[in-house]
Design a protein around this motif. Structure first.
Motif: not given
Length: 652
Positions: A367-378
């Protein structure tokens, strides 16, 4: 020498960064970059055309007939032609179009796509007003109009049929008012795929887009209703006996999200079986809806694979929705379950190489790993699907793949082939994220993955939608479903899906003769199951012939996606569409005013009218404002100059 070794890597990095920035600046101005600007002689940006859209629904039971009126206004001083990408609901059977010019009403003809294009181009060259509707990709249709005089308004009117959705005791329909920019995949696309044929053009986020929309619904559900509501827009609803009239509260809305309407029947009137029929031109058509029996069975341990799309088109509200959806799914796992999480954009990034036990420590870390995800790239979806479907659950487990994405890919055929090849004992459940997710791709992925799609358009409905999905997945499916149709029946979908609690079986069929009853068979978790369906006195309905034809076309296109023989399937699709007067990948509607109106020496300006970026989306594929392009180019030149100076010093 040491100094040279230290400087050369830095020099290479600077030059590479400079080249990247120059490439971004150059690429940002290409078609589809997210903005359309025409300039007058003084250099001021202006829009020469505008477009209003009126949508009128007539809902009867499980079928809706829809009229869409698009008004093209030429507010400039030149003769104008324009085109516009129009998103329609997945499965929309577009069967009629007309061109209204003042008092003149020109009805369109259905033709093979190439022939329709030739008719349109000839009318364009002759100075005749003309309109063209053709399928572009997925649920996108290209509307084109030509030879509109200065100050003139022309109206394109199109008609289509669609099915009403029924799930978990409620009815709903969805009309997409815009679409998420499609990403042109490097991986997963197949040679010869159609892709996006028309450039994707979107209005600037801070611009007043020249598009406004009005929506009205006349609703005859066929059963008494508890409530009518919209999670997407403010509405006004009025009851007139059994009929409800619904309209948007505001006279006009910005088309930046899907319009969703829901209606809830009274609990005692919820049908377990509903059937509809139509007899036309000596042909017999039927549509049936059947709900599997409710049963409370022991929950089986699950291996849950969670995939999250973190591409650039998921920026803003979409990535927050996706993170929240996956966090809620993780929180619902129980001791004895297994799970894994992965993100994808231009690359695949799994949290673990394989599924692990759902211990409190592992869940907290995930859950901590998912919380830091950001949108970028293709949006390179192929590696993510391959990873998700590659594993095998231990004996006694059910393996479920939840795939959170906006579906912003240009052509999914190769991805469908991958799902067919690698599905195994997994079941795929796409979760559509954003204000205007690509419902066509999500439904196709669910159909091939023998699961179901869930569309989440705002955070306010996320918890309810995800809890509903997870509750359904806790209940055993009705598997191995088949319908005993009489010989000679042509019914779709040909491969019936597994069903979960609250999910109906919807089938459209063309029968050789009137039939009193059919049997539906399936397998529950612990026993076989059979139910009769009475067709002797079904509810009469219109449009079933075209909905059946549209379902047949979808089945033939699925065969194409699975690598079927192109010439034979193409001809079958074309003949089916021409017989039913439907727009398809290979057929189009074209209307021409036979009276020329533009003289040969008058110039004709072309403009592509922009769509509105979906609400909460802050990324347009390759979108870069002009000011940023300039700064990137200047920075690239400065970096190049610095690199040249450093190289000169090193050489000394």
């Amino acid at each position: 020498m040491y100094r040279s070794r230290r400087l050369f890597p830095a020099l290479r990095n600077l030059l590479a960064l400079g080249g990247l920035l120059l490439g971004l600046a150059a690429h940002a101005g290409t078609p589809g970059s997210g903005e359309l600007r025409l300039h007058d002689r003084a250099g001021h940006a202006q829009s020469l055309a505008s477009l209003d859209t009126d949508v009128d629904y007539r809902v009867s039971g499980l079928v809706a007939e829809v009229q869409v009126r698009q008004q093209f206004r030429n507010t400039g001083k030149d003769w104008l032609e324009g085109d516009y990408l129009l998103p329609l609901p997945t499965g929309a059977a577009v069967y009629a179009m007309a061109l209204d010019i003042g008092e003149r009403h020109i009805v369109a003809e259905i033709k093979r796509k190439e022939a329709a294009q030739k008719v349109f181009e000839q009318a364009r060259a002759n100075g005749q007003k003309a309109a063209l509707i053709e399928a572009d990709s997925g649920n996108l249709f290209r509307t084109a109009v030509t030879n509109v005089a200065p100050g003139e308004t022309v109206t394109i009117v199109l008609h289509y049929w669609q099915r009403v959705d029924y799930r978990a005791g409620g009815f709903s329909l969805r009309f997409p008012l815009t679409f998420t920019p499609r990403y042109h995949m490097r991986e997963g696309a197949q040679p010869g795929d159609a892709g996006i044929a028309t450039a994707q053009v979107f209005a600037d986020d801070d611009a007043r887009a020249p598009l406004r929309t009005h929506i009205a619904v006349r609703l005859d559900a066929g059963v008494p209703l508890v409530a009518v509501s919209s999670p997407s827009h403010a509405i006004v609803s009025e009851r007139h006996g059994k009929r409800w009239d619904v309209r948007l509260r505001d006279a006009s809305v910005l088309p930046d999200r899907d319009f969703v309407l829901r209606w809830q029947p009274k609990p005692q009137t919820q049908p377990n079986v509903a059937s509809f029929s139509q007899d036309i031109d000596g042909q017999h058509y039927a549509m049936l809806m059947l709900l599997p029996p409710q049963q409370q069975a022991q929950r089986l341990p699950r291996e849950l694979i969670l995939i999250i799309d973190t591409s650039g088109s998921m920026g803003g509200e979409s990535i927050r929705q996706a993170r929240a959806a996956l966090d809620l799914a993780l929180s619902q796992l129980q001791p004895g379950d297994r799970f894994n999480v992965a993100e994808f954009n231009s690359i695949l990034n799994p949290w673990r190489s394989d599924a692990v036990a759902a211990t409190p420590e592992a869940l907290q870390q995930a859950r901590a790993w998912v919380d830091q995800l950001q949108a970028r790239g293709g949006t390179e979806m192929e590696p993510a699907l391959r990873f998700a479907l590659a594993g095998h659950a231990p004996p006694g487990y059910v393996r479920q793949v939840l795939f959170a994405t906006d579906g912003a890919v240009d052509d999914p055929n190769g991805l469908m082939q991958l799902i067919d090849r690698q599905l195994g004992d997994s079941r795929l459940f796409p979760i559509g994220i954003g204000s205007a997710p690509n419902a066509g791709f999500l439904q196709a992925a669910a159909r091939h993955g023998r699961g179901s799609e869930t569309l989440i358009t705002d955070l306010g409905t996320l918890t309810e939608s995800m809890q509903g999905l997870l509750a359904r997945l806790d209940h055993p499916a009705l598997r191995d479903i088949k319908v005993d149709w009489p010989a000679g029946t042509d019914a779709y979908p040909r491969q019936l899906p597994d069903l979960y609690l609250g999910e109906p079986l919807l089938v459209t069929a063309k029968l050789p003769q009137s039939t009193a009853q059919v049997q539906v068979h399936g397998s529950l978790a612990d026993r076989a199951w059979t139910a009769p369906v009475d067709l002797s006195s079904p509810t009469a309905a219109e449009g079933l012939d075209r909905l059946w034809a549209q379902s047949r076309i979808a089945d033939l296109e699925d065969q194409l996606a699975r690598g079927g023989e192109l010439p034979a399937l193409t001809e079958q699709i074309t003949r089916t569409a021409l017989a039913a007067h439907l727009v398809s990948r290979y057929t189009s509607l074209v209307a021409v005013d036979r009276t020329p109106s533009r003289s040969a020496d008058a110039a004709l300006r072309h403009e592509q009218i922009p769509n509105v970026m979906p609400a909460g989306t802050h990324f347009a594929q390759t979108a870069t404002p002009a000011e940023l392009e300039l700064w990137l180019a200047l920075l690239a030149l400065l970096l190049a100059a610095l690199g040249w100076w450093m190289q000169k010093r090193v050489c000394r």
